[in-house]
Scaffold this motif. Structure first.
Motif, mmCIF file in Angstrom:
data_model
loop_
_atom_site.group_PDB
_atom_site.id
_atom_site.type_symbol
_atom_site.label_atom_id
_atom_site.label_comp_id
_atom_site.label_asym_id
_atom_site.label_seq_id
_atom_site.Cartn_x
_atom_site.Cartn_y
_atom_site.Cartn_z
ATOM 1 N N GLN A 139 0.851 -1.100 0.164
ATOM 2 C CA GLN A 139 0.004 -0.006 0.157
ATOM 3 C C GLN A 139 0.993 1.209 0.142
ATOM 4 N N GLU A 147 12.183 -2.252 9.047
ATOM 5 C CA GLU A 147 11.051 -2.806 9.811
ATOM 6 C C GLU A 147 10.290 -1.389 10.496
ATOM 7 N N ALA A 148 8.931 -1.440 10.852
ATOM 8 C CA ALA A 148 8.291 -0.386 11.347
ATOM 9 C C ALA A 148 8.276 -0.648 12.654
ATOM 10 N N ARG A 165 -1.574 -7.302 14.097
ATOM 11 C CA ARG A 165 -2.403 -6.870 12.877
ATOM 12 C C ARG A 165 -3.952 -6.975 12.801
ATOM 13 N N ASP A 202 6.306 -4.887 10.623
ATOM 14 C CA ASP A 202 6.107 -4.942 8.951
ATOM 15 C C ASP A 202 7.253 -3.945 8.236
ATOM 16 N N ASP A 246 -2.936 0.623 9.305
ATOM 17 C CA ASP A 246 -2.981 -0.352 7.871
ATOM 18 C C ASP A 246 -1.336 -0.929 8.462
ATOM 19 N N VAL A 247 -0.614 -0.689 9.541
ATOM 20 C CA VAL A 247 0.361 -1.260 9.491
ATOM 21 C C VAL A 247 0.779 -1.730 10.880
ATOM 22 N N SER A 248 1.751 -2.794 11.139
ATOM 23 C CA SER A 248 1.921 -3.368 12.162
ATOM 24 C C SER A 248 3.347 -3.298 12.705
ATOM 25 N N ARG A 305 -5.468 -3.767 14.997
ATOM 26 C CA ARG A 305 -5.422 -2.536 13.865
ATOM 27 C C ARG A 305 -6.386 -2.774 12.658
ATOM 28 N N LEU A 345 3.943 0.686 2.587
ATOM 29 C CA LEU A 345 3.570 -0.309 3.493
ATOM 30 C C LEU A 345 3.672 -1.779 2.831
ATOM 31 N N GLN A 346 4.328 -2.690 3.456
ATOM 32 C CA GLN A 346 4.453 -3.747 3.086
ATOM 33 C C GLN A 346 4.694 -4.247 1.611
ATOM 34 N N VAL A 384 8.690 -1.456 5.667
ATOM 35 C CA VAL A 384 8.085 -0.285 5.291
ATOM 36 C C VAL A 384 9.229 0.359 4.255
#
Ligand code: PEP
Ligand code: MG
Length: 580
Positions: free
Chosen positions: A2, A17-18, A108, A218, A213-215, A111, A231-232, A220
């Motif tokens: 996304q 990584e986020a 996940r 994830d 939308d993000v964990s 959220r 994202l992802q 990024v």
């Protein structure tokens, strides 16, 4: 995958990584678990649900006893959500079938729920999204056994994602571990953006709501050039950006080779390339990048995050350190410029409706003479240690300039009485940041030793656009014809009066504008240390005659868009690497 579009505020690309920083900054330690461990991991999840359930019950009872049933009901609702069998089923399935760690599964799923509520039209339902975030946080706190994962205690590199970051939070980011960051709100001209650039951290702000939308954990990508958050990302995108990162590394090495070469045009016009800094330690970085001096030291960062006002000693230590580090190169120190988006010293009294038009900068200093005197005294003392110059911010009336100079003269007398050394003819200048100052410039120029154009504010005051409001970010354009005319008028007036003029707004840190600004007559540019190499690269590739032709053309154009397109094409012709 996304892609979110935000505002590019600090260039560069970061992949990692986020880490979601929601003032509790939980980190997901692992995403996946080995097949053999799933039973134990599901049991761990159950223990966490039980633990959090117990906590919520205790909270519900305590709050009900203290404040009544209607408040206790908030926790009762959380409890109901936490014990929803559907939620438990989904979490277990992710652990058993996809081998997600309980932490990752919790993040996940909750959220996703939060996102569904956020998108509902009814406000009261949309607010329930917060309940899911709260439950996520409680479960993560229990699972990780950590209260807070302070940014300061990071041990591996991450990409920081936050709703918002204050300038002081941004200032505390450790470049080693924060590869890049993105926020949901914020605009291009805010101080968070400026600090990010100073720290050379790729950053995007004002991207709208994306945290649901993000964990944490994830993958990024932050594209700080184009203001994108991916994202992802899919494998192709990751591969493309990894190539981009490699390309940048070699470009950075080539720019570093320019370090000891002068910023000189092909027709031998020497340009002074100064650095903008926020913290004394950045002076060393500026020198490393080949800065000819410091064109803007934003002294107010000393006040940010501090519980008490800095003492004369603290001021002097900071200024002295910069002056010494720069070894007699010019160091322009700006007096306190606290205002709307710079926290730490709230104006007394009621909250201001329009802080950008309120009690800020020189107005605040003049309203607090004892505070102002402390700073002026330290600046004068620092003038004995190097080529220190004083600059007053956001001066809009001659009266403000005269009052400030009177106070300075007064402080000089005190120093003389105390027998402390200082430079009596210390250069004193102002920032040109409002249209009023431009219109009155011929008068100001009679009473100052230099001026510096602060485009960050000049743009906002000329175009009536709040520099940190993402809703109007598209109108905040350095290349707006009105802004170009104001800059042109300023430079022409200064040249006519033979008063040195420079620019220290973000505009001149962008290599797209270098030719335009040289063409308009600027010979002193002050840019973030990270921009020195690229701006110098352009300077060394062009002649003044070429630049003048470009600025003449740009001044005939009708829109920022037209100007930008033209300048981007022109810069690509002289430095093709800038055509990303
Ligand atoms: C400016 O306004 O251009 C400037 C350099 O000052 P600041 O960004 O700190 O307001
Ligand atoms: Mg300003």
């Amino acid at each position: 995958m996304q892609t979110m579009q935000g505002i590019a505020v600090s260039p560069g690309v970061a992949i990692g990584e986020a880490l979601i920083f929601d003032n509790e900054g939980f980190r997901i330690p692992r995403h996946f678990v080995v097949r053999d461990a799933v039973d134990e991991e599901v049991a761990r999840l159950d223990r966490a649900i039980k633990g959090v359930g117990g906590e919520m019950q205790r909270n519900r009872d305590a709050v009900t006893a203290k404040m009544g049933g209607q408040y206790g009901a908030i926790f009762a609702a959380h409890l109901e959500l936490l014990h929803d069998p559907q939620l438990r089923r989904e979490l277990e399935a992710l652990i058993r079938e996809q081998h997600f760690s309980p932490e990752y599964a919790v993040s996940r799923v909750l959220r996703r729920y939060a996102k569904i509520f956020q998108q509902l039209e009814t406000n009261s339902l949309a607010e329930r999204a917060q309940d899911f975030f709260d439950i996520e946080k409680s479960l993560l706190r229990n699972l990780t056994g950590r209260k807070r994962d302070e940014l300061a205690s990071l041990t591996t590199p991450v990409i920081l994602l936050a709703h918002t970051l204050t300038p002081s939070e941004t200032a505390s980011l450790d470049r080693k571990f924060i590869l890049g960051f993105a926020t949901e709100i914020g605009g291009a001209g805010g101080h968070t953006a400026i600090v990010a650039k100073g720290l050379e951290i790729p950053a995007v702000v004002g991207a709208g709501l994306f945290l649901a939308d993000v964990s944490g954990g994830d993958l990024v990508i932050i594209d700080g050039d184009y203001g994108q958050i991916i994202l992802q990302p899919d494998d192709d995108t990751v591969a493309r950006y990894r190539r981009e990162v490699e390309g940048r590394k070699s470009w950075a090495v080539r720019l570093a080779e320019l370090r000891d070469l002068p910023a000189e045009t092909t027709d031998h016009q020497r340009i002074a390339l100064y650095a903008n800094i926020e913290f004394p330690q950045e002076a060393a970085t500026a020198l490393e990048r080949g800065a000819d001096g410091i064109g803007l030291y934003r002294s107010e960062f000393m006040y940010l995050g501090a519980d008490t006002e800095p003492t004369a000693e603290t001021h002097l230590q900071a200024y002295g350190a910069v002056a010494k580090c720069m070894c007699n190169r010019p160091v322009v120190i700006r007096t306190l410029d606290l205002g709307a988006d710079k926290m730490g010293l709230a104006p007394p009294g009621e909250e201001e409706h329009n802080p950008f038009l309120g009690l800020r900068s020189i107005r605040l200093s003049l309203r607090n003479p004892s505070l102002f005197r402390v700073q002026l005294k330290a600046l004068l003392q620092a003038s004995a240690l190097g080529d220190v110059r004083i600059m007053f911010p956001m001066v809009t009336t001659l009266h403000e300039l005269r009052q400030s100079k009177m106070l300075l003269a007064d402080v000089m007398e005190d120093l003389e009485e105390e027998g402390l050394p200082f430079r009596r003819d210390i250069p004193v200048g102002i920032m040109v940041e409002t249209p009023a100052t431009v219109v009155m410039l011929d008068r100001f120029l009679r009473e100052v030793d230099f001026i510096s154009i602060g485009t960050n504010d000049l743009i906002q005051y000329a175009l009536a656009v709040d520099r940190s409001n993402k809703e109007v970010a598209d109108l905040y354009q350095a290349s707006d014809p009105a802004v170009l005319r104001l800059i042109n008028l300023t430079i022409q007036a200064a040249l006519k009066a033979d008063v040195p003029v420079s620019m220290c707004g973000q505009m001149c840190g962008s290599s797209t504008y270098t030719m335009l600004l040289l063409g308009l007559g600027l010979r002193v540019l002050s840019v973030p240390p990270s921009a020195i190499g690229e701006v110098k690269r352009v300077i060394r590739a062009v002649s003044i005659a070429q630049c003048e032709a470009i600025s003449r053309r740009a001044l005939t154009m009708d829109s920022a868009r037209e100007v930008d397109k033209f300048l981007q094409e022109e810069v690509k012709k002289v430095v093709p690497e800038l055509g990303r």
